[in-house]
Design an enzyme around this catalytic site. Structure first.
Site, PDB file in Angstrom:
ATOM      1  N   PHE A 190      31.433  -7.679 -28.307  1.00 51.65           N
ATOM      2  CA  PHE A 190      31.773  -6.378 -27.721  1.00 51.65           C
ATOM      3  C   PHE A 190      30.706  -5.887 -26.753  1.00 51.65           C
ATOM      4  CE2 PHE A 190      28.903  -4.732 -30.930  1.00 51.65           C
ATOM      5  CZ  PHE A 190      28.429  -3.538 -30.407  1.00 51.65           C
ATOM      6  N   LYS A 191      29.492  -6.391 -26.879  1.00 48.63           N
ATOM      7  CA  LYS A 191      28.415  -5.942 -25.985  1.00 48.63           C
ATOM      8  C   LYS A 191      28.744  -6.216 -24.513  1.00 48.63           C
ATOM      9  CE  LYS A 191      25.793  -4.847 -29.543  1.00 48.63           C
ATOM     10  NZ  LYS A 191      24.512  -5.402 -29.897  1.00 48.63           N
ATOM     11  N   ASP A 192      29.594  -7.218 -24.250  1.00 51.03           N
ATOM     12  CA  ASP A 192      29.978  -7.524 -22.870  1.00 51.03           C
ATOM     13  C   ASP A 192      30.706  -6.360 -22.201  1.00 51.03           C
ATOM     14  OD1 ASP A 192      29.008 -10.199 -22.750  1.00 51.03           O
ATOM     15  OD2 ASP A 192      30.780 -10.903 -23.822  1.00 51.03           O
ATOM     16  N   THR A 197      23.366  -8.396 -28.294  1.00 49.65           N
ATOM     17  CA  THR A 197      22.870  -7.686 -27.111  1.00 49.65           C
ATOM     18  C   THR A 197      22.140  -8.631 -26.174  1.00 49.65           C
ATOM     19  OG1 THR A 197      22.695  -5.542 -28.202  1.00 49.65           O
ATOM     20  CG2 THR A 197      21.273  -5.898 -26.309  1.00 49.65           C
TER      21      THR A 197
END
Length: 494
Positions: A131-133, A164
């Site tokens: 999800f960090k993308d 991250t």
């Protein structure tokens, strides 16, 4: 739109950049000069008419609408170009076979029974499968845009518990004027996570494996951020979730999840968010404060349950490195949640003096107590319910069982952190309020536990088949700030 520090001293000179800053002023940095975190002086509001209009938008165009409320000093045409370059099916190409890549964050209803609905929002279709993308790809383009405007350079210094780091490095590799120095806990990430980061051979990427836990890495990032002379001389910025631009970019997918799960603005939804550093769910808090009709924000933790303890008791008790568990959901192996200060600032009535006192107590006594019980530090915890927060925790045995159950019941394989989220979400389902679980990563990133749970390997997207076999480049260091500073200085050329 102006920004203030959570620790801003009202007696400071008006020229102090920790007060009345604009979006561009804080974009490339992390902590404010006074050691606090930036927040808007007041939250911009979203109207029902806007939400109705936003239902028809692509993800990129929705991002433009949310971002322009916060980045008022950047021309809207420039924001639009950056968002449309970022949020494309070509960038978020790793959707499951039955999902639309064009949706960017597709929703899947897992179960619907007795008026209770459980939904999974896919956030892991980007280049590093996490999800960090969602925010980091935008941040890379924002950084390059800002540096080109200033004809400047930036040395990004960050810490990661797993996702991250790779998201930042993939977003920044090859970016003009940017170097990345990323700390990670040595031998405490999954083999896939480690390979994703350490296999990068780009000359602007520097991986530092720290002999300690994530909190040791995060403490060093804060120490360097607080050394204002070193930070200025070496042009240090950050991509950790203390960076405001990252948090606000994450708020976009809460709007997308809500709009995709409802048909009218008189409906509410809840979100369950696997949480370690409080950045992801802090974005949900921001969206709720803007007026998004969120009922509950459910914090899901693993065995490192500092946040669960606070939202159950009002006691925030930071664990020492030796007390931090190394778990099978390693990206949440965090015992000092950096973004928690942003919520506390709102909880105590946006009183920076109160925030300074509480977080000074964290440094001296290891935490604070807002329960209102005799001997506590205050009674503000009683107000926490108005912000919709609930919590729960999941253990290794529970996440393994959840992975099995989800595979059996819904026919999909989830990662360990998402398993924590689903386990906790089921404890908070309510009739008439869809519960959206935010996916953390694709299962392939944590294959060791998938193999234990299911007896077979997780499927890997094309291009990641043998990533662990690639040559790796990294430097091992003790948790020593001076040694890390010397390494940065030797490799920045400044």
């Amino acid at each position: 739109m102006h920004y203030v520090s959570t620790r801003a001293d009202a007696s400071a000179p008006s020229s102090d950049s920790s007060s009345a800053a604009q979006f561009s002023d804080i974009l490339l940095g992390g902590l404010a000069p006074d050691g606090g975190l930036y927040l808007p002086a007041e939250y911009p509001q979203v109207t029902g008419a806007e939400l109705d209009a936003w239902r028809k938008l692509s993800y990129a165009d929705l991002a433009i609408e949310v971002l322009k409320k916060f980045a008022t000093d950047i021309p809207e045409a420039d924001l639009a170009a950056l968002a449309r370059r970022t949020y494309t099916p070509e960038v978020y190409r790793n959707a499951r076979p039955d999902e639309s890549a064009a949706a960017i964050t597709p929703l899947r209803t897992l179960e619907e029974e007795g008026g209770k609905k459980l939904v999974l929002q896919a956030l892991s279709n980007g280049p590093t499968l996490a999800f960090k993308d969602m925010a980091m790809q935008l941040l890379g383009n924002l950084f390059e845009y800002a540096l080109a405007k200033q004809d400047a350079q930036l040395n990004i210094f960050g810490a990661t518990s797993g996702d991250t780091g790779s998201a930042a490095e993939y977003a920044m590799r090859g970016k003009r004027g940017v170097r990345v120095f990323m700390l990670s806990p040595h031998k405490k990430m999954s083999a896939f996570q480690t390979a994703q980061m350490f296999s990068l051979q780009d000359p602007n990427i520097f991986n530092i494996a720290v002999e300690g836990v994530f909190d040791d890495c995060q403490d060093m990032v804060k120490a360097v951020s607080n050394d204002l002379e070193f930070k200025a001389r070496h042009k240090i910025g950050t991509v950790n979730s203390i960076n405001w631009a990252r948090v606000v970019a994450q708020a976009v997918y809460y709007f997308r999840g809500y709009l995709a799960a409802t048909t009218s603005n008189d409906q509410k939804v809840s979100f369950t968010v696997p949480s370690g550093n409080f950045g992801n769910i802090c974005a949900g808090h921001i969206a709720r404060m803007m007026g998004l009709p969120i009922d509950k924000l459910v914090v899901a933790t693993n065995e490192n349950d500092v946040l669960d303890e606070f939202f159950r008791t009002g006691v925030y008790r930071v664990r020492k490195s030796a007390e931090t568990h190394h778990t099978s959901s390693p990206s949440m192996d965090i015992s000092k949640a950096s973004n928690f200060e942003r919520f506390v600032y709102d909880l105590v009535g946006r009183d920076p003096a109160r925030v300074r006192a509480l977080f000074a107590k964290v440094e001296t006594d290891g935490g604070f107590d807002l329960s209102g019980q005799p001997g506590s530090d205050g009674d503000e915890f009683a107000k926490a319910a108005q912000y919709g927060f609930k919590s729960g925790k999941s253990t290794h045995a529970e996440r393994v069982q959840t992975i099995r159950d989800v595979a059996d019941d819904y026919g999909i394989v989830i990662d360990t952190h998402t398993a924590d989220g689903i386990k906790v979400a089921k404890e908070h389902l309510e009739e008439g309020v869809p519960m959206i679980v935010l996916e953390t990563a694709l299962a392939a990133k944590f294959n060791e536990t998938i193999l234990e749970a299911l007896g077979e390997d997780a499927e890997r997207p094309a291009g990641f088949e043998d990533i662990e076999a690639l040559p790796q480049k990294f430097t091992v260091m003790p948790p020593d700030v001076d040694k890390v500073k010397a390494y940065i200085a030797a490799n920045t050329g400044l």
